[in-house]
Design a protein around this motif. Structure first.
Motif, PDB file in Angstrom:
ATOM      1  N   GLU A 166     -21.676  32.927  25.377  1.00 13.33           N
ATOM      2  CA  GLU A 166     -21.901  32.067  24.382  1.00 13.33           C
ATOM      3  C   GLU A 166     -23.513  32.048  24.302  1.00 13.33           C
ATOM      4  O   GLU A 166     -24.168  31.523  25.226  1.00 13.33           O
ATOM      5  CB  GLU A 166     -21.463  30.726  24.054  1.00 13.33           C
ATOM      6  CG  GLU A 166     -20.005  30.621  23.759  1.00 13.33           C
ATOM      7  CD  GLU A 166     -19.460  29.289  23.825  1.00 13.33           C
ATOM      8  OE1 GLU A 166     -20.157  28.279  23.654  1.00 13.33           O
ATOM      9  OE2 GLU A 166     -18.325  29.219  23.616  1.00 13.33           O
TER      10      GLU A 166
ATOM     11  N   GLN B 257     -27.132  30.860  21.814  1.00 10.29           N
ATOM     12  CA  GLN B 257     -27.546  29.918  20.780  1.00 10.29           C
ATOM     13  C   GLN B 257     -29.127  29.939  20.932  1.00 10.29           C
ATOM     14  O   GLN B 257     -29.578  28.874  21.125  1.00 10.29           O
ATOM     15  CB  GLN B 257     -26.872  28.656  20.759  1.00 10.29           C
ATOM     16  CG  GLN B 257     -27.368  28.358  19.308  1.00 10.29           C
ATOM     17  CD  GLN B 257     -26.464  26.923  19.113  1.00 10.29           C
ATOM     18  OE1 GLN B 257     -25.941  26.447  20.146  1.00 10.29           O
ATOM     19  NE2 GLN B 257     -26.417  26.407  17.705  1.00 10.29           N
TER      20      GLN B 257
ATOM     21  N   THR C 125     -33.050  29.289  20.059  1.00 10.39           N
ATOM     22  CA  THR C 125     -33.652  28.649  19.064  1.00 10.39           C
ATOM     23  C   THR C 125     -34.957  29.022  18.410  1.00 10.39           C
ATOM     24  O   THR C 125     -35.493  28.405  17.666  1.00 10.39           O
ATOM     25  CB  THR C 125     -33.753  27.265  19.370  1.00 10.39           C
ATOM     26  OG1 THR C 125     -34.328  27.093  20.789  1.00 10.39           O
ATOM     27  CG2 THR C 125     -32.281  26.412  19.835  1.00 10.39           C
TER      28      THR C 125
ATOM     29  N   GLU D 281     -20.081  35.276  21.800  1.00  6.18           N
ATOM     30  CA  GLU D 281     -20.437  34.517  20.562  1.00  6.18           C
ATOM     31  C   GLU D 281     -22.009  34.553  20.467  1.00  6.18           C
ATOM     32  O   GLU D 281     -22.740  33.912  21.578  1.00  6.18           O
ATOM     33  CB  GLU D 281     -19.893  33.166  20.269  1.00  6.18           C
ATOM     34  CG  GLU D 281     -18.351  33.219  20.282  1.00  6.18           C
ATOM     35  CD  GLU D 281     -17.874  31.666  20.132  1.00  6.18           C
ATOM     36  OE1 GLU D 281     -18.668  30.849  19.878  1.00  6.18           O
ATOM     37  OE2 GLU D 281     -16.507  31.688  20.241  1.00  6.18           O
TER      38      GLU D 281
ATOM     39  N   ASP E  70     -24.991  33.127  18.363  1.00  8.44           N
ATOM     40  CA  ASP E  70     -25.450  32.198  17.331  1.00  8.44           C
ATOM     41  C   ASP E  70     -26.774  32.419  16.882  1.00  8.44           C
ATOM     42  O   ASP E  70     -27.774  31.900  17.727  1.00  8.44           O
ATOM     43  CB  ASP E  70     -24.997  30.776  17.290  1.00  8.44           C
ATOM     44  CG  ASP E  70     -25.247  29.867  16.187  1.00  8.44           C
ATOM     45  OD1 ASP E  70     -25.625  30.378  15.181  1.00  8.44           O
ATOM     46  OD2 ASP E  70     -24.925  28.911  16.309  1.00  8.44           O
TER      47      ASP E  70
ATOM     48  N   SER F  76     -28.463  31.279  13.853  1.00  8.08           N
ATOM     49  CA  SER F  76     -28.478  30.704  12.679  1.00  8.08           C
ATOM     50  C   SER F  76     -29.888  29.793  12.686  1.00  8.08           C
ATOM     51  O   SER F  76     -30.455  29.416  11.761  1.00  8.08           O
ATOM     52  CB  SER F  76     -27.346  29.955  12.317  1.00  8.08           C
ATOM     53  OG  SER F  76     -27.149  28.982  13.502  1.00  8.08           O
ATOM     54  N   GLU F  77     -30.014  29.461  14.057  1.00  3.75           N
ATOM     55  CA  GLU F  77     -31.384  28.504  14.111  1.00  3.75           C
ATOM     56  C   GLU F  77     -32.732  29.433  14.053  1.00  3.75           C
ATOM     57  O   GLU F  77     -33.794  28.642  14.235  1.00  3.75           O
ATOM     58  CB  GLU F  77     -31.453  27.822  15.532  1.00  3.75           C
ATOM     59  CG  GLU F  77     -30.087  26.942  15.651  1.00  3.75           C
ATOM     60  CD  GLU F  77     -30.103  25.798  14.505  1.00  3.75           C
ATOM     61  OE1 GLU F  77     -31.012  25.230  14.275  1.00  3.75           O
ATOM     62  OE2 GLU F  77     -28.913  25.416  13.869  1.00  3.75           O
TER      63      GLU F  77
ATOM     64  N   GLU G 202     -18.340  37.776  17.867  1.00  3.49           N
ATOM     65  CA  GLU G 202     -18.913  36.949  16.591  1.00  3.49           C
ATOM     66  C   GLU G 202     -20.326  36.912  16.741  1.00  3.49           C
ATOM     67  O   GLU G 202     -20.931  36.118  17.695  1.00  3.49           O
ATOM     68  CB  GLU G 202     -18.210  35.480  16.776  1.00  3.49           C
ATOM     69  CG  GLU G 202     -16.478  35.658  16.427  1.00  3.49           C
ATOM     70  CD  GLU G 202     -16.095  34.269  16.550  1.00  3.49           C
ATOM     71  OE1 GLU G 202     -16.721  33.308  16.414  1.00  3.49           O
ATOM     72  OE2 GLU G 202     -14.879  34.168  16.667  1.00  3.49           O
ATOM     73  N   VAL G 203     -20.855  37.116  15.764  1.00  7.98           N
ATOM     74  CA  VAL G 203     -22.458  37.106  15.471  1.00  7.98           C
ATOM     75  C   VAL G 203     -22.666  36.477  14.292  1.00  7.98           C
ATOM     76  O   VAL G 203     -22.246  36.674  13.125  1.00  7.98           O
ATOM     77  CB  VAL G 203     -23.301  38.367  15.286  1.00  7.98           C
ATOM     78  CG1 VAL G 203     -24.411  38.286  15.389  1.00  7.98           C
ATOM     79  CG2 VAL G 203     -22.713  39.242  16.643  1.00  7.98           C
ATOM     80  N   GLU G 204     -23.474  35.215  14.145  1.00  6.70           N
ATOM     81  CA  GLU G 204     -23.922  34.508  13.095  1.00  6.70           C
ATOM     82  C   GLU G 204     -25.345  34.658  12.870  1.00  6.70           C
ATOM     83  O   GLU G 204     -25.956  34.250  13.754  1.00  6.70           O
ATOM     84  CB  GLU G 204     -23.364  33.015  13.402  1.00  6.70           C
ATOM     85  CG  GLU G 204     -23.693  32.188  12.105  1.00  6.70           C
ATOM     86  CD  GLU G 204     -22.940  30.896  12.248  1.00  6.70           C
ATOM     87  OE1 GLU G 204     -22.888  29.879  11.290  1.00  6.70           O
ATOM     88  OE2 GLU G 204     -22.672  30.219  13.319  1.00  6.70           O
TER      89      GLU G 204
ATOM     90  N   ARG H 242     -22.778  34.819   7.997  1.00  7.57           N
ATOM     91  CA  ARG H 242     -24.024  34.042   7.812  1.00  7.57           C
ATOM     92  C   ARG H 242     -23.622  32.562   7.965  1.00  7.57           C
ATOM     93  O   ARG H 242     -22.751  32.042   7.737  1.00  7.57           O
ATOM     94  CB  ARG H 242     -24.533  34.251   6.120  1.00  7.57           C
ATOM     95  CG  ARG H 242     -24.993  35.555   5.908  1.00  7.57           C
ATOM     96  CD  ARG H 242     -25.703  35.986   4.607  1.00  7.57           C
ATOM     97  NE  ARG H 242     -26.242  37.173   4.541  1.00  7.57           N
ATOM     98  CZ  ARG H 242     -27.388  37.547   4.971  1.00  7.57           C
ATOM     99  NH1 ARG H 242     -28.208  36.625   5.854  1.00  7.57           N
ATOM    100  NH2 ARG H 242     -27.812  38.725   4.825  1.00  7.57           N
ATOM    101  N   ALA H 243     -24.697  32.014   8.468  1.00  2.57           N
ATOM    102  CA  ALA H 243     -24.531  30.622   8.658  1.00  2.57           C
ATOM    103  C   ALA H 243     -24.057  29.842   7.395  1.00  2.57           C
ATOM    104  O   ALA H 243     -24.646  30.070   6.400  1.00  2.57           O
ATOM    105  CB  ALA H 243     -25.970  29.990   9.267  1.00  2.57           C
TER     106      ALA H 243
END
Length: 303
Positions: A188, A190, A192, A209, A211, A213-214, A235-237, A302-303
């Motif tokens: 995972e 994420q 920033t 995963e 993320d 989105s930030e 999974e890619v956001e 998309r977020a």
């Protein structure tokens, strides 16, 4: 008329009959196919087994051929045809013990080299070295006198071969799955900030995963991210207000890229020529995702 044989002349004995092609009940590891072929042809059973393994590694046909022969060849008799009791087993060969000892010595030396030198053998190096020792032990057992427990060596060699094939299919990646590394397990990420975003995310087997989105879309500036994954779900956001182009190459599994399915080229959507787009409606994206995926599900949203 043909002249009769002179008195006292030795009579030529007919050649011994060739044994029927049957599966062996005494020389067997799985079904006795190799042992039966050895009794029929006179070729050592170990060479037949090595041949089946080679065919399996070459294209997978070895297993099919072995199973076909297993079905077609009848089982051999439980006792010799003449009814005589089976001969007592001979002395046990020391090849198996020497092979195991050599295996431990070689693995220990490789551990020392990895620990105290700059040499990094990796999982494939250890498995290949161990498989080489077991292979040499099998070759030696074919020429050794006495009973050599080849079944155990063949089973060990088969396990090492499968492990080496799996390790070879997974790239030599690091524990975190970044840069040249990856490995096995769930990941995972994420980040920033743009500085925290890796250029490449890789994973051998497991779920991943990512993320994003930030991340501020104004800071991306056409950033390209490559994602390589052999086996598992991805999974890619991405940020909601960022134009994203996706290039996906997938071997098998379900795909959902912003609501679309299938692999290929997914342009940066919701653009027109006045917003920097081309005639196909694909503007210069702030983010490019190049995904090389093996087997599993891929979702980019998309977020």
């Amino acid at each position: 008329m043909t002249a009769p044989f002179p008195p006292g002349a030795p009579l030529l004995e007919p050649p011994p009959p060739r044994p029927a092609l049957r599966r062996s009940r005494t020389d067997k590891v799985a079904g006795g196919v190799a042992g039966g072929l050895a009794q029929y042809s006179g070729v050592d059973a170990l060479l037949w087994r090595v041949g089946f393994v080679a065919l399996t590694l070459a294209g997978g046909t070895g297993i099919a051929v072995y199973l076909l022969l297993w079905l077609l060849m009848p089982a051999g008799p439980r006792t010799p045809a003449d009814g005589t009791p089976a001969a007592p087993p001979g002395p046990r060969s020391p090849v198996a013990g020497i092979t195991v000892a050599g295996l431990l010595i070689v693995v220990g030396l490789m551990v020392l080299l990895t620990r105290y030198t700059g040499l990094d053998l990796g999982a494939r190096g250890f498995l290949a070295g161990a498989l080489l020792v077991v292979g040499l032990g099998l070759v030696a057992s074919a020429f050794a006198r006495g009973r050599a427990p080849r079944g155990g060596l063949i089973a060990l060699g088969s396990v090492l071969t499968l492990a080496l094939m799996f390790a070879s299919s997974v790239h030599d990646w690091d524990e975190d799955g970044h840069g040249p590394g990856g490995g096995v397990g769930n990941r995972e990420y994420q980040p920033t900030s743009v500085e925290d975003v890796e250029a490449v995310y890789r994973l051998g087997a497991g779920n991943m995963e990512i993320d994003l989105s930030e991340i501020d879309g104004d800071d991306l500036g056409g950033r390209e991210i490559r994602i390589d994954q052999d086996l598992g779900n991805l999974e890619v956001e991405v940020p909601d207000d960022v134009a994203v182009r996706v290039v996906l190459d997938q071997d098998g599994g379900n795909t959902e890229i912003f609501g679309q399915s299938g692999d290929g080229y997914f342009p940066a959507e919701d653009a027109d020529e006045d917003d920097g787009g081309d005639e196909d409606g694909d503007r210069d994206p702030a983010l490019v995702l190049t995904i090389d995926h093996g087997v599993g599900n891929v979702e980019v949203s998309r977020a």
